[in-house]
Design a protein around this motif. Structure first.
Motif, PDB file in Angstrom:
ATOM      1  N   ILE A  52     -64.298  21.598  24.081  1.00 61.39           N
ATOM      2  CA  ILE A  52     -63.317  21.025  25.002  1.00 61.39           C
ATOM      3  C   ILE A  52     -63.462  21.634  26.394  1.00 61.39           C
ATOM      4  CG2 ILE A  52     -60.856  20.757  25.469  1.00 61.39           C
ATOM      5  CD1 ILE A  52     -60.429  20.715  22.409  1.00 61.39           C
ATOM      6  N   ASP A  53     -63.687  22.951  26.453  1.00 60.68           N
ATOM      7  CA  ASP A  53     -63.859  23.608  27.743  1.00 60.68           C
ATOM      8  C   ASP A  53     -65.089  23.078  28.477  1.00 60.68           C
ATOM      9  OD1 ASP A  53     -61.625  25.177  27.332  1.00 60.68           O
ATOM     10  OD2 ASP A  53     -62.763  26.908  26.595  1.00 60.68           O
ATOM     11  N   ALA A  54     -66.163  22.815  27.735  1.00 55.16           N
ATOM     12  CA  ALA A  54     -67.441  22.481  28.357  1.00 55.16           C
ATOM     13  C   ALA A  54     -67.578  21.010  28.725  1.00 55.16           C
ATOM     14  CB  ALA A  54     -68.594  22.887  27.440  1.00 55.16           C
ATOM     15  N   VAL A  55     -67.168  20.102  27.810  1.00 52.63           N
ATOM     16  CA  VAL A  55     -67.491  18.678  28.033  1.00 52.63           C
ATOM     17  C   VAL A  55     -66.299  17.740  27.909  1.00 52.63           C
ATOM     18  CG1 VAL A  55     -69.900  18.953  27.379  1.00 52.63           C
ATOM     19  CG2 VAL A  55     -68.205  18.404  25.610  1.00 52.63           C
ATOM     20  N   GLN A  56     -65.104  18.256  27.612  1.00 55.12           N
ATOM     21  CA  GLN A  56     -63.905  17.423  27.480  1.00 55.12           C
ATOM     22  C   GLN A  56     -64.167  16.165  26.636  1.00 55.12           C
ATOM     23  OE1 GLN A  56     -64.846  18.206  31.066  1.00 55.12           O
ATOM     24  NE2 GLN A  56     -64.051  20.163  30.393  1.00 55.12           N
ATOM     25  N   PRO A  57     -64.566  16.320  25.390  1.00 57.77           N
ATOM     26  CA  PRO A  57     -64.879  15.153  24.569  1.00 57.77           C
ATOM     27  C   PRO A  57     -63.652  14.301  24.285  1.00 57.77           C
ATOM     28  CG  PRO A  57     -64.748  17.105  23.209  1.00 57.77           C
ATOM     29  CD  PRO A  57     -64.659  17.573  24.626  1.00 57.77           C
ATOM     30  N   SER A  58     -63.871  12.997  24.103  1.00 58.73           N
ATOM     31  CA  SER A  58     -62.773  12.117  23.713  1.00 58.73           C
ATOM     32  C   SER A  58     -62.365  12.382  22.267  1.00 58.73           C
ATOM     33  CB  SER A  58     -63.196  10.655  23.867  1.00 58.73           C
ATOM     34  OG  SER A  58     -63.518  10.358  25.198  1.00 58.73           O
TER      35      SER A  58
ATOM     36  N   HIS B 209     -59.148  22.211   9.082  1.00 60.96           N
ATOM     37  CA  HIS B 209     -57.826  22.462   9.643  1.00 60.96           C
ATOM     38  C   HIS B 209     -57.930  23.228  10.954  1.00 60.96           C
ATOM     39  CE1 HIS B 209     -53.826  24.250  10.240  1.00 60.96           C
ATOM     40  NE2 HIS B 209     -53.359  23.263   9.500  1.00 60.96           N
ATOM     41  N   ALA B 210     -58.881  24.141  11.059  1.00 58.78           N
ATOM     42  CA  ALA B 210     -59.053  24.919  12.279  1.00 58.78           C
ATOM     43  C   ALA B 210     -59.368  24.015  13.461  1.00 58.78           C
ATOM     44  CB  ALA B 210     -60.171  25.944  12.090  1.00 58.78           C
ATOM     45  N   VAL B 211     -60.305  23.084  13.265  1.00 67.53           N
ATOM     46  CA  VAL B 211     -60.683  22.167  14.338  1.00 67.53           C
ATOM     47  C   VAL B 211     -59.530  21.222  14.661  1.00 67.53           C
ATOM     48  CG1 VAL B 211     -62.381  20.459  15.100  1.00 67.53           C
ATOM     49  CG2 VAL B 211     -63.091  22.330  13.602  1.00 67.53           C
ATOM     50  N   ALA B 212     -58.847  20.750  13.621  1.00 63.52           N
ATOM     51  CA  ALA B 212     -57.705  19.859  13.821  1.00 63.52           C
ATOM     52  C   ALA B 212     -56.610  20.530  14.637  1.00 63.52           C
ATOM     53  CB  ALA B 212     -57.157  19.399  12.473  1.00 63.52           C
ATOM     54  N   GLN B 213     -56.371  21.804  14.368  1.00 67.45           N
ATOM     55  CA  GLN B 213     -55.318  22.526  15.089  1.00 67.45           C
ATOM     56  C   GLN B 213     -55.647  22.643  16.571  1.00 67.45           C
ATOM     57  OE1 GLN B 213     -52.246  23.935  13.641  1.00 67.45           O
ATOM     58  NE2 GLN B 213     -51.906  23.691  15.842  1.00 67.45           N
ATOM     59  N   VAL B 214     -56.905  22.954  16.887  1.00 71.14           N
ATOM     60  CA  VAL B 214     -57.314  23.042  18.288  1.00 71.14           C
ATOM     61  C   VAL B 214     -57.150  21.686  18.979  1.00 71.14           C
ATOM     62  CG1 VAL B 214     -59.253  23.441  19.859  1.00 71.14           C
ATOM     63  CG2 VAL B 214     -58.902  24.949  17.892  1.00 71.14           C
ATOM     64  N   CYS B 215     -57.602  20.631  18.304  1.00 66.99           N
ATOM     65  CA  CYS B 215     -57.504  19.289  18.900  1.00 66.99           C
ATOM     66  C   CYS B 215     -56.057  18.871  19.099  1.00 66.99           C
ATOM     67  CB  CYS B 215     -58.243  18.275  18.027  1.00 66.99           C
ATOM     68  SG  CYS B 215     -60.038  18.481  18.050  1.00 66.99           S
TER      69      CYS B 215
ATOM     70  N   THR C 182     -56.741  16.286  21.980  1.00 71.59           N
ATOM     71  CA  THR C 182     -58.067  15.684  21.856  1.00 71.59           C
ATOM     72  C   THR C 182     -58.146  14.912  20.543  1.00 71.59           C
ATOM     73  OG1 THR C 182     -59.079  17.483  23.117  1.00 71.59           O
ATOM     74  CG2 THR C 182     -60.553  16.180  21.725  1.00 71.59           C
ATOM     75  N   GLY C 183     -58.765  13.742  20.565  1.00 72.25           N
ATOM     76  CA  GLY C 183     -58.908  12.965  19.338  1.00 72.25           C
ATOM     77  C   GLY C 183     -59.669  13.736  18.275  1.00 72.25           C
ATOM     78  N   PHE C 184     -59.245  13.606  17.033  1.00 69.21           N
ATOM     79  CA  PHE C 184     -59.855  14.383  15.951  1.00 69.21           C
ATOM     80  C   PHE C 184     -59.998  13.530  14.700  1.00 69.21           C
ATOM     81  CE2 PHE C 184     -59.222  16.697  11.976  1.00 69.21           C
ATOM     82  CZ  PHE C 184     -60.295  17.582  12.022  1.00 69.21           C
ATOM     83  N   ILE C 185     -61.092  13.765  13.977  1.00 69.53           N
ATOM     84  CA  ILE C 185     -61.252  13.172  12.650  1.00 69.53           C
ATOM     85  C   ILE C 185     -62.106  14.106  11.798  1.00 69.53           C
ATOM     86  CG2 ILE C 185     -63.248  11.788  13.375  1.00 69.53           C
ATOM     87  CD1 ILE C 185     -62.287   9.628  11.390  1.00 69.53           C
ATOM     88  N   ALA C 186     -61.708  14.296  10.561  1.00 70.60           N
ATOM     89  CA  ALA C 186     -62.466  15.120   9.615  1.00 70.60           C
ATOM     90  C   ALA C 186     -63.199  14.205   8.649  1.00 70.60           C
ATOM     91  CB  ALA C 186     -61.534  16.061   8.856  1.00 70.60           C
TER      92      ALA C 186
ATOM     93  N   LYS D 108     -59.505   3.807  21.466  1.00 66.33           N
ATOM     94  CA  LYS D 108     -58.654   4.762  22.151  1.00 66.33           C
ATOM     95  C   LYS D 108     -58.408   5.926  21.213  1.00 66.33           C
ATOM     96  CE  LYS D 108     -56.157   1.302  24.886  1.00 66.33           C
ATOM     97  NZ  LYS D 108     -54.828   0.719  25.176  1.00 66.33           N
ATOM     98  N   THR D 109     -58.248   7.108  21.778  1.00 66.64           N
ATOM     99  CA  THR D 109     -57.920   8.246  20.935  1.00 66.64           C
ATOM    100  C   THR D 109     -56.548   8.018  20.320  1.00 66.64           C
ATOM    101  OG1 THR D 109     -57.012   9.405  22.844  1.00 66.64           O
ATOM    102  CG2 THR D 109     -59.274   9.901  22.242  1.00 66.64           C
ATOM    103  N   PRO D 110     -56.326   8.507  19.095  1.00 62.39           N
ATOM    104  CA  PRO D 110     -55.061   8.256  18.410  1.00 62.39           C
ATOM    105  C   PRO D 110     -53.910   8.967  19.091  1.00 62.39           C
ATOM    106  CG  PRO D 110     -56.324   9.904  17.235  1.00 62.39           C
ATOM    107  CD  PRO D 110     -57.219   9.386  18.327  1.00 62.39           C
ATOM    108  N   GLU D 111     -52.725   8.547  18.732  1.00 66.78           N
ATOM    109  CA  GLU D 111     -51.554   9.247  19.234  1.00 66.78           C
ATOM    110  C   GLU D 111     -51.614  10.695  18.786  1.00 66.78           C
ATOM    111  OE1 GLU D 111     -48.091   7.313  17.887  1.00 66.78           O
ATOM    112  OE2 GLU D 111     -48.510   5.419  18.879  1.00 66.78           O
TER     113      GLU D 111
END
Length: 268
Positions: free
Chosen positions: A76-82, A166-172, A177-181, A255-258
Motif C-alpha cells: 500500500i505504501d509503495a503502489v497504492q493498489p486497488s 486475516h493479517a492481510v485482511a486487517q491491514v486492508c 483497500t480492496g481485499f480478497i482471500a 469497484k472496490t467493495p464497501e
C-alpha cells in the motif's frame, strides 16, 4: 516511450497486489505473469508484473502473521493498489473439499475465534467447479491432524485454515483497500499429515533442510509421504494460479467493495 511517459502510463493502470508466503505458492503464478523486474527487502521478494492493462505486484515470503502484515503495508505504501489478494495454500476443515479445490473467504477469523472481518463479496460456492465460499481461519502453526481440524471447524465454523489471510485482511480494512482471500486446498480431511511435517517445515512453514535429511535417514518410507504432500501442494498451487489469473481482469474492472466490517465474536 520516454521514462516519464512510462511512469504516467503505469499510474493510469489498475494495480493489484498479491501476497504469497512460499515460493511454491507463487511460482505457477509468476511463470504465467513473467515479471519484468524483481527486488528483495526485509526478507520479502517483490515481482513487478503485468496482465494486459493490469499491473500486478507479487510479494513472496510473507510467512505467518507478522510478515504478511508487513507485506500488505509495504504494498500500500509503495503502489497504492486497488486490491490486495492473500493467495496461497490452505488445509480443509470440512469433509467435502478435495485436493486442489479453491476457497474464497467471505469472512476471516483468528484461531481464538475473535476479530472476525466480514467480506461483502457477492459470491456463491460452486461445487461443480470445486469452488467454495466461506470462512477462513488464520492460525500460528501447521494444523496437522484431522482431530485438530474438526475442533477448529466446530469452534470457529471456518471451512479452511491458513497462516496469513486475516493479517492481510486487517491491514486492508484499516487502510481502506480492496481485499480478497483466495486459497487452494493442499491437504484435505482424508488423513493426518505425517508427524515429520512439523520438524521439516517448522511452526512457520519454512523448510528446514537439515531436518529433511534427518527425517529421511530415520524413516526412509517418509519419502513417499513427503512426495505425496508435495504433489498435492503443486496441484493446489497450479489451480490457484489459474483462478487468480481469471479474476484479475474482473477485479481491475470492478469497484472496490464497501469497507469491510469487523465484529468481535465475544458478543455473539
Amino acid at each position: 516511450m520516454t521514462h516519464v511517459q512510462k511512469e504516467q502510463s503505469e499510474e493510469k493502470r489498475t494495480t493489484i497486489g498479491i501476497v504469497c508466503a512460499l515460493h511454491l505458492e507463487a511460482s505457477p503464478l509468476l511463470d504465467r505473469l513473467n515479471p519484468s523486474r524483481n527486488q528483495s527487502g526485509n526478507g520479502l521478494k517483490y515481482y513487478d508484473c503485468a496482465l494486459d492493462e493490469v499491473r500486478v505486484i507479487v510479494v513472496e515470503g510473507a510467512v505467518g502473521y507478522e510478515l504478511a502484515t508487513q507485506a500488505a503495508h509495504a504494498l500500500i505504501d509503495a503502489v497504492q493498489p486497488s486490491w490486495i489478494l492473500s493467495a496461497g495454500l490452505s488445509g480443509a476443515l470440512i469433509e467435502k473439499m478435495g485436493l486442489g479445490d479453491l476457497v474464497v473467504g467471505n469472512s476471516l477469523i483468528r484461531q481464538n475465534g475473535r476479530d472476525e472481518i466480514v467480506q461483502q463479496l457477492g459470491m456463491q460456492s460452486d461445487p461443480k467447479r470445486h469452488l467454495h465460499v466461506g470462512k477462513l481461519c488464520t492460525v500460528d502453526h501447521i494444523v496437522r491432524t484431522r482431530e485438530e481440524k474438526r475442533e477448529l471447524n466446530e469452534r470457529t465454523q471456518a471451512i479452511a485454515v491458513d497462516m496469513e489471510s486475516h493479517a492481510v485482511a486487517q491491514v486492508c480494512k484499516d487502510r481502506n483497500t480492496g481485499f480478497i482471500a483466495i486459497r487452494a486446498i493442499s491437504d484435505d480431511m482424508s488423513e493426518d499429515l505425517p508427524k515429520e511435517v512439523l520438524a521439516i517445515f517448522g511452526p512457520k512453514g519454512t523448510i528446514r533442510s537439515g531436518a529433511l535429511v534427518g527425517t529421511i535417514f530415520k524413516r526412509p518410507s517418509s519419502v513417499k509421504d513427503l512426495w505425496k504432500i508435495r504433489e498435492g501442494a503443486v496441484k493446489a498451487a497450479t489451480n490457484l494460479a489459474k483462478y487468480v489469473l481469471d479474476i484479475l481482469p474482473q477485479l481491475a474492472e470492478s469497484k472496490t467493495p464497501e469497507k469491510t466490517s469487523e465484529k468481535d465474536s465475544r458478543a455473539e
